[in-house]
Every structure is written in structure tokens, then in C-alpha cells.
Write a protein that holds these residues in place. Structure first.
Motif, mmCIF file in Angstrom:
data_model
loop_
_atom_site.group_PDB
_atom_site.id
_atom_site.type_symbol
_atom_site.label_atom_id
_atom_site.label_comp_id
_atom_site.label_asym_id
_atom_site.label_seq_id
_atom_site.Cartn_x
_atom_site.Cartn_y
_atom_site.Cartn_z
ATOM 1 N N SER A 102 -5.482 0.248 -10.128
ATOM 2 C CA SER A 102 -4.106 0.274 -9.639
ATOM 3 C C SER A 102 -4.028 -0.238 -8.204
ATOM 4 O O SER A 102 -3.069 -0.918 -7.833
ATOM 5 N N PHE A 103 -5.040 0.045 -7.393
ATOM 6 C CA PHE A 103 -5.067 -0.467 -6.032
ATOM 7 C C PHE A 103 -5.108 -1.990 -6.038
ATOM 8 O O PHE A 103 -4.366 -2.651 -5.307
ATOM 9 N N ASP A 104 -5.968 -2.558 -6.866
ATOM 10 C CA ASP A 104 -6.077 -4.010 -6.960
ATOM 11 C C ASP A 104 -4.766 -4.638 -7.417
ATOM 12 O O ASP A 104 -4.342 -5.674 -6.921
ATOM 13 N N ALA A 105 -4.124 -3.973 -8.369
ATOM 14 C CA ALA A 105 -2.882 -4.524 -8.919
ATOM 15 C C ALA A 105 -1.792 -4.587 -7.853
ATOM 16 O O ALA A 105 -1.050 -5.577 -7.769
ATOM 17 N N PHE A 106 -1.694 -3.545 -7.013
ATOM 18 C CA PHE A 106 -0.640 -3.527 -6.007
ATOM 19 C C PHE A 106 -0.993 -4.367 -4.793
ATOM 20 O O PHE A 106 -0.129 -5.011 -4.203
ATOM 21 N N PHE A 129 0.831 -1.204 0.000
ATOM 22 C CA PHE A 129 0.000 0.000 0.000
ATOM 23 C C PHE A 129 0.867 1.256 0.000
ATOM 24 O O PHE A 129 0.578 2.219 -0.711
ATOM 25 N N GLY A 130 1.925 1.258 0.813
ATOM 26 C CA GLY A 130 2.808 2.418 0.861
ATOM 27 C C GLY A 130 3.449 2.714 -0.476
ATOM 28 O O GLY A 130 3.544 3.877 -0.900
ATOM 29 N N ILE A 131 3.895 1.663 -1.168
ATOM 30 C CA ILE A 131 4.488 1.846 -2.497
ATOM 31 C C ILE A 131 3.442 2.382 -3.468
ATOM 32 O O ILE A 131 3.700 3.308 -4.247
ATOM 33 N N TRP A 132 2.240 1.808 -3.410
ATOM 34 C CA TRP A 132 1.168 2.233 -4.311
ATOM 35 C C TRP A 132 0.804 3.698 -4.095
ATOM 36 O O TRP A 132 0.738 4.477 -5.047
ATOM 37 N N LEU A 133 0.591 4.086 -2.845
ATOM 38 C CA LEU A 133 0.182 5.460 -2.569
ATOM 39 C C LEU A 133 1.294 6.439 -2.938
ATOM 40 O O LEU A 133 1.027 7.519 -3.494
ATOM 41 N N THR A 134 2.538 6.078 -2.644
ATOM 42 C CA THR A 134 3.663 6.954 -2.989
ATOM 43 C C THR A 134 3.736 7.174 -4.498
ATOM 44 O O THR A 134 3.898 8.309 -4.973
ATOM 45 N N MET A 135 3.621 6.098 -5.271
ATOM 46 C CA MET A 135 3.684 6.216 -6.728
ATOM 47 C C MET A 135 2.476 6.970 -7.278
ATOM 48 O O MET A 135 2.602 7.781 -8.200
ATOM 49 N N LEU A 136 1.306 6.733 -6.682
ATOM 50 C CA LEU A 136 0.091 7.406 -7.135
ATOM 51 C C LEU A 136 0.199 8.913 -6.934
ATOM 52 O O LEU A 136 -0.108 9.699 -7.844
ATOM 53 N N LEU A 137 0.649 9.343 -5.754
ATOM 54 C CA LEU A 137 0.751 10.772 -5.473
ATOM 55 C C LEU A 137 1.912 11.402 -6.225
ATOM 56 O O LEU A 137 1.853 12.578 -6.588
ATOM 57 N N ASN A 138 2.976 10.638 -6.451
ATOM 58 C CA ASN A 138 4.092 11.170 -7.229
ATOM 59 C C ASN A 138 3.678 11.465 -8.663
ATOM 60 O O ASN A 138 4.103 12.453 -9.261
ATOM 61 N N LEU A 184 -5.650 -7.987 -4.215
ATOM 62 C CA LEU A 184 -6.905 -8.497 -3.657
ATOM 63 C C LEU A 184 -7.942 -8.773 -4.736
ATOM 64 O O LEU A 184 -8.595 -9.797 -4.740
ATOM 65 N N GLY A 185 -8.110 -7.806 -5.608
ATOM 66 C CA GLY A 185 -9.091 -7.958 -6.674
ATOM 67 C C GLY A 185 -10.512 -8.012 -6.181
ATOM 68 O O GLY A 185 -11.363 -8.632 -6.799
ATOM 69 N N VAL A 186 -10.802 -7.392 -5.009
ATOM 70 C CA VAL A 186 -12.142 -7.496 -4.433
ATOM 71 C C VAL A 186 -12.938 -6.216 -4.582
ATOM 72 O O VAL A 186 -14.139 -6.207 -4.348
ATOM 73 N N GLY A 218 -10.252 15.384 -12.141
ATOM 74 C CA GLY A 218 -10.018 14.867 -13.481
ATOM 75 C C GLY A 218 -9.447 13.473 -13.553
ATOM 76 O O GLY A 218 -8.832 13.110 -14.566
ATOM 77 N N ILE A 219 -9.610 12.664 -12.512
ATOM 78 C CA ILE A 219 -9.148 11.277 -12.524
ATOM 79 C C ILE A 219 -10.349 10.359 -12.332
ATOM 80 O O ILE A 219 -11.156 10.567 -11.426
ATOM 81 N N ALA A 220 -10.463 9.321 -13.159
ATOM 82 C CA ALA A 220 -11.578 8.379 -13.058
ATOM 83 C C ALA A 220 -11.372 7.451 -11.863
ATOM 84 O O ALA A 220 -10.275 6.920 -11.673
ATOM 85 N N PRO A 221 -12.406 7.234 -11.051
ATOM 86 C CA PRO A 221 -12.277 6.305 -9.922
ATOM 87 C C PRO A 221 -11.828 4.914 -10.350
ATOM 88 O O PRO A 221 -11.067 4.259 -9.636
ATOM 89 N N ALA A 222 -12.282 4.473 -11.515
ATOM 90 C CA ALA A 222 -11.927 3.126 -11.973
ATOM 91 C C ALA A 222 -10.424 2.967 -12.151
ATOM 92 O O ALA A 222 -9.875 1.883 -11.934
ATOM 93 N N ALA A 223 -9.734 4.037 -12.543
ATOM 94 C CA ALA A 223 -8.283 3.959 -12.738
ATOM 95 C C ALA A 223 -7.574 3.737 -11.404
ATOM 96 O O ALA A 223 -6.633 2.942 -11.311
ATOM 97 N N ILE A 224 -8.014 4.448 -10.364
ATOM 98 C CA ILE A 224 -7.417 4.264 -9.041
ATOM 99 C C ILE A 224 -7.764 2.886 -8.496
ATOM 100 O O ILE A 224 -6.932 2.214 -7.879
#
Length: 346
Positions: free
Chosen positions: A324-328, A251-260, A331-333, A315-321
Motif C-alpha cells: 500500500s505504501f508503494d501504491a500511494f 504519504f499523509g493520505i496513505w497514513l490517514t487511510m491506513l490508521l482509519n 516509488l516501488g523501491v 496481526g497485519i503482514a508487513p508485505a500488505a503495508i
């Protein structure tokens, strides 16, 4: 002298669009004894309408007010002004203030102010953000939010929203404006300017995760996995809900990359996480590229152990986030549930 002020002085940002009543609210706040040891940073004494409260001039930029507050004008960089305050406090030149309140200009983006506390090598060891208060003009909010991006961004990042001019608004206008700003910011408390704002500031200052998590944002009866709502200007809010545990490292890696990558367009992220191996949730809170220190909570709100993350994006679609959350997290839930954010309201 070192024992007279906290190790990390809380800094509250007071923002709001032009004419929304920031100065009127500030004048009222400064009469409260709870803020008698506060330092207030404004642009100009005259513009703030505080001249009649002046008691003693310390130097060309600082005065003591009758309430006991220290008031300082910002004539250059904000970091310089805060460092100067800190230096004078350390040397006993000014009273040992225990908090700072910054009144921003009506067209200011709140993020640069918040990032100053983290980016400056001196300030980050002595000060911390205690939240953002945004004033909203009840009479003119509908037109302003439709026409300008600044008030929308101010509302989006706020931890507390204060409706001003409600006493002169038309019948039903408070309810309409409340619904409008709730579409932008789904979980920040909304109060009237006549309410006890100081007590809410105290709650913000404590940093208690429970006080910062509103029922509307995190433990409604059945929020569904992803709840999204569109707004004018491309700003939208949604809640990402995960049934399983979250791997903290992933999660930390995902959030860091997302905000970067998208931090300028992720106005706010706030949530509670069911971390693998932890008995109680961890609360997170960030504004654009800035993420505050996670808080380990002492209980599960409402007994709901799902991870819930509120996003306010531009300007970001919820589906995109979601993808990426599922991928990192692996869970895929999380699946999209097309229900509006109003269902989150208590």
C-alpha cells in the motif's frame, strides 16, 4: 498566574502490567526535585501507597505531597479529572503544576488515555502527550508476555521501558527479558528501575525529534528495505525503508487511510521521512489512531537520507503495508528483506 505554567502542559503516562512495579517507580520519581511541580493522577491514594507522603488535603480528591507534588485520585472519567485540575490551577486553588503524570491500572490499554488528550475539546488546547513509560517485571516478564496481551501492548506503545526487580532476578534474566521486549518494541530506550528515569522523562518532554529517534531504529549500518520479526500473539515489528523521496501529500493520505482502517491493530508507527522539497527530515510518531504533530528535524541522523518507518502491528503482514505504501507513493523501491529485527540493535 498564567505565566506560572506552560501553554501546553506535558502529560506522561506510566503504565505496566499487574505487579510490575509502577507504584514503586512512581514513589521514587516523586522524590526527585525535578518533579516537585508535577501533578500525579492515580486510582486511589491507598492503592498507590502514598499515604505517608501526604502533607495537606485540598479536597476529597486532591492532596499535596511533601515533595511538592499535587496528587489527585481519578474517581470518574480521566478527562473530568484533568479538566478539574486545569480549572483549579487557573483559579489559583492548586499550585501551578508544570506537568502531569498518570499512573494507569495494570490491565489498562494505553491508547484511551492518550486519545483523551486529543479528543477532548478543552484538553487538546492546554495539554499534550509527552510519552509513555512502561514498567516490565524482569522476574515474571517471560510468563506474562506469553500469556497476556495487555503487557505486550503496553510494551509496544512505550517510549521508554523500565526493567523492574532486576536486583532479584536470576543471572542472565535481564539480558533475556531485554531481548524479548526488544523483539516487540525495537527502538524505545530500555533502562533499569534504578537508573535516572527522570532525565529520560525530560528528554521525552522536550519533544526533540533527535532524542526520540534511537540508533537501533533508524540509522544502523545497513538495515535493508523491510525488516520483520514475528512475536507470539500476532504482534510483530518491522521497519519500512525507502531509498527515494516521499511525497508529503500522498504519504499523509496513505497514513490517514491506513490508521482509519487498521488503527486498532497498528500499535505504533514512528519514523523519519525524506520529504520531497525539504532539506531535512520530518519525524512522525503515532499510536493506533492517534498521530502526533510532525516534527521538522535539524539534521540527518548519521547522514542517512533514507526514509525509515518503524511499525509495531498486531496481526497485519508487513508485505500488505509495503504494497500500500508503494501504491500511494509511486516509488516501488521497497522490497522485502527477510532479516530479523535484532540486526537493528546498536
Amino acid at each position: 498566574m498564567a505565566d506560572a505554567f506552560p501553554a501546553f502542559t506535558p502529560v506522561t503516562l506510566l503504565t505496566g502490567f499487574l505487579g510490575s512495579g509502577k507504584t514503586t517507580l512512581l514513589r521514587r520519581l516523586l522524590t526527585d526535585p525535578a518533579l516537585s511541580n508535577a501533578a500525579v493522577l492515580i486510582n486511589e491514594f491507598g492503592e498507590a501507597g502514598l499515604d505517608h507522603h501526604l502533607l495537606e488535603r485540598i479536597d476529597e480528591n486532591m492532596v499535596l505531597l511533601q515533595s511538592g507534588c499535587l496528587c489527585c485520585t481519578v474517581r470518574g472519567e480521566l478527562a473530568d479529572a484533568i479538566r478539574d485540575l486545569h480549572s483549579k490551577r487557573e483559579r489559583g486553588i492548586v499550585p501551578p503544576f508544570d506537568r502531569i503524570v498518570i499512573e494507569s491500572t495494570g490491565l489498562a490499554d494505553p491508547f484511551p488515555v492518550l486519545s483523551t488528550l486529543k479528543a477532548d475539546p478543552v484538553l487538546r488546547h492546554h495539554f499534550r502527550s509527552s510519552g509513555v513509560i512502561a514498567t516490565v517485571d524482569t522476574v515474571n516478564a517471560g510468563r506474562q508476555l506469553a500469556a497476556y496481551r495487555e503487557p505486550m501492548r503496553q510494551v509496544a506503545v512505550a517510549d521508554l521501558l523500565v526493567l523492574t526487580k532486576a536486583d532479584i532476578a536470576e543471572s542472565g534474566q535481564v539480558a533475556r527479558v531485554t531481548a524479548m521486549i526488544r523483539q516487540i518494541n525495537p527502538d524505545a530506550p530500555i533502562v533499569l528501575g534504578s537508573d535516572d528515569v527522570v532525565s529520560l522523562m525530560e528528554d521525552m518532554t522536550t519533544g526533540r525529534a533527535e532524542a526520540m529517534q534511537s540508533p537501533g531504529g533508524f540509522y544502523c549500518d545497513d538495515p535493508g528495505p523491510v525488516l520483520a520479526s514475528d512475536h507470539s500473539g500476532g504482534i510483530r515489528s518491522f521497519v519500512l525503508v525507502s531509498e527515494g523521496t516521499v511525497d508529503w501529500t500522498s504519504f499523509g493520505i496513505w497514513l490517514t487511510m491506513l490508521l482509519n482502517r487498521h488503527g486498532d491493530r497498528i500499535l505504533r508507527v514512528k519514523g523519519i521521512l525524506n520529504i520531497e522539497g525539504e532539506d531535512f527530515p520530518v519525524a512522525i510518531h503515532g499510536v493506533q489512531h492517534l498521530v502526533h504533530t510532525p516534527v521538522h528535524m535539524q539534521s540527518w541522523p548519521g547522514g542517512d537520507r533514507r526514509s525509515r518507518i518503524v511499525f509495531i502491528v498486531d496481526g497485519i503482514a508487513p508485505a500488505a503495508i509495503e504494497r500500500s505504501f508503494d501504491a500511494f507513493n509511486g516509488l516501488g523501491v521497497a522490497k522485502v528483506a527477510p532479516r530479523r529485527i535484532e540486526e537493528l540493535q546498536p
